[in-house]
Design an enzyme around this catalytic site. Structure first.
Site, PDB file in Angstrom:
ATOM      1  N   PHE A   1      43.968  40.604  35.857  1.00 17.30           N
ATOM      2  CA  PHE A   1      45.076  42.150  35.548  1.00 17.30           C
ATOM      3  C   PHE A   1      45.575  41.983  34.108  1.00 17.30           C
ATOM      4  O   PHE A   1      46.526  41.079  34.401  1.00 17.30           O
ATOM      5  CB  PHE A   1      45.900  41.754  37.066  1.00 17.30           C
ATOM      6  CG  PHE A   1      45.961  43.127  37.054  1.00 17.30           C
ATOM      7  CD1 PHE A   1      45.746  44.432  37.034  1.00 17.30           C
ATOM      8  CD2 PHE A   1      47.699  43.025  36.508  1.00 17.30           C
ATOM      9  CE1 PHE A   1      46.374  45.307  37.613  1.00 17.30           C
ATOM     10  CE2 PHE A   1      48.395  44.406  36.388  1.00 17.30           C
ATOM     11  CZ  PHE A   1      48.143  45.529  37.133  1.00 17.30           C
TER      12      PHE A   1
ATOM     13  N   LYS B   1      58.219  40.392  33.255  1.00 16.05           N
ATOM     14  CA  LYS B   1      58.292  40.203  33.956  1.00 16.05           C
ATOM     15  C   LYS B   1      60.208  39.594  34.133  1.00 16.05           C
ATOM     16  O   LYS B   1      60.877  40.209  33.940  1.00 16.05           O
ATOM     17  CB  LYS B   1      57.531  39.715  35.131  1.00 16.05           C
ATOM     18  CG  LYS B   1      56.465  40.733  35.407  1.00 16.05           C
ATOM     19  CD  LYS B   1      54.873  39.178  36.494  1.00 16.05           C
ATOM     20  CE  LYS B   1      53.992  41.021  36.654  1.00 16.05           C
ATOM     21  NZ  LYS B   1      54.297  42.405  37.325  1.00 16.05           N
TER      22      LYS B   1
ATOM     23  N   ASP C   1      48.456  35.988  28.284  1.00 16.11           N
ATOM     24  CA  ASP C   1      48.527  36.444  28.755  1.00 16.11           C
ATOM     25  C   ASP C   1      49.952  35.561  29.932  1.00 16.11           C
ATOM     26  O   ASP C   1      49.329  35.223  31.271  1.00 16.11           O
ATOM     27  CB  ASP C   1      47.947  37.570  29.798  1.00 16.11           C
ATOM     28  CG  ASP C   1      49.027  39.119  30.552  1.00 16.11           C
ATOM     29  OD1 ASP C   1      49.818  38.154  30.905  1.00 16.11           O
ATOM     30  OD2 ASP C   1      48.515  39.535  31.095  1.00 16.11           O
TER      31      ASP C   1
END
Length: 283
Positions: free
Chosen positions: A140, A254, A225
């Site tokens: 994702f 984040k 990532d």
């Protein structure tokens, strides 16, 4: 879950009328947070295992973070990216130091920084008529169209196609499949060192080492990532440190903003030089 007060019920009915929901929501209306706890208007507290999709790594209302945010708001909130700003420079220096050197690009979200990584990969093989990026099954990377094209989970892509071409899917932690997928067309390999939404599955060191070797051999960019795994989530500043494998491009988000919209891409000067003025931007 405790029942809602009359005030909370009124707010939830108002929300139902004016806000379009695209994600399921928990039956909780928190009023404030402290550390690992959320509190509703009646003072009931709830242990927050959700942490805003992994954003609140220091907990809610951390004193140092709150002080820094308030202090900056009193001085300057936004100018756009056409000015030199001391906080941005100092953060870039710190991230570069933590990543053993490199140049930094800031953006607003993880998905946006994935988009920049895709641009870098394609620019790396700009003379190739069919550049491809190898992605992991179950990965994702975000909801914008480039990031969603790289995401390999069908539930996020239902009835939203067609997607961008040029993404090749391989099973996670499968060295033979990765070997077969790598060709002279390969512009990049995009990997979460720990497959997050795909089941919290760590990569093996041999797998990431092979990805490093194959990218070096084919001239592709190895992109990690670490939007979820970066900044201490695995016990190291970056998950790639645990594997002793260095990517060409490192993506952060984040926890980096502590609740504010902030993400970063860190890469070595050679890869950074692939983009010039006007090739990418973010308000």
């Amino acid at each position: 879950m405790r029942s809602h007060s009359v005030h909370s019920q009124t707010l939830l009915k108002l929300e139902e009328r004016v806000l379009k929901k695209t994600v399921p929501q928990l039956p909780l209306l928190p009023e404030y947070g402290r550390g690992s706890w959320l509190y509703d208007e009646s003072g009931n507290r709830y242990l927050d295992f959700f942490t805003g999709h992994g954003v609140m790594c220091l907990g809610h209302a951390h004193p140092a973070l709150t002080e820094a945010m308030i202090g900056q708001i009193h001085k300057l909130v936004h100018t756009g990216n056409h000015f030199h700003l001391e906080p941005r420079i100092r953060l870039a220096v710190r991230l570069s130091e933590l990543a053993d050197g490199g140049q930094v690009f800031f953006s607003n979200s993880g998905a946006e920084i994935v988009e920049l990584a895709i641009k870098l990969c394609r620019r790396r093989k700009r003379g190739n008529p069919r550049p491809t990026i190898v992605c992991m099954r179950g990965s994702f990377h975000g909801r914008t169209y480039g990031a969603l094209s790289a995401t390999r989970q069908r539930e996020y892509k239902r009835r939203l196609g067609p997607f961008l071409p040029g993404f090749v899917e391989v099973p996670f932690n499968d060295p033979e499949a990765l070997n077969r997928a790598m060709t002279h067309h390969t512009a990049g390999v995009l990997i979460e060192p720990v497959l997050g939404e795909g089941g919290v599955i760590p990569a093996t060191r041999d797998y990431l080492a092979l990805a490093r070797e194959l990218c070096t051999r084919t001239g592709a960019l190895l992109v990690f990532d670490e939007i979820q795994t970066g900044l201490g989530r695995t016990g190291e500043m970056f998950a790639c440190r645990r594997y002793r494998v260095r990517p060409d491009v490192l993506l952060l988000g984040k926890a980096l903003g502590g609740g504010l919209p902030l993400s970063a891409l860190i890469t070595h000067p050679e890869a950074a030089s692939l983009l010039g003025l006007g090739d990418h931007g973010s308000t």
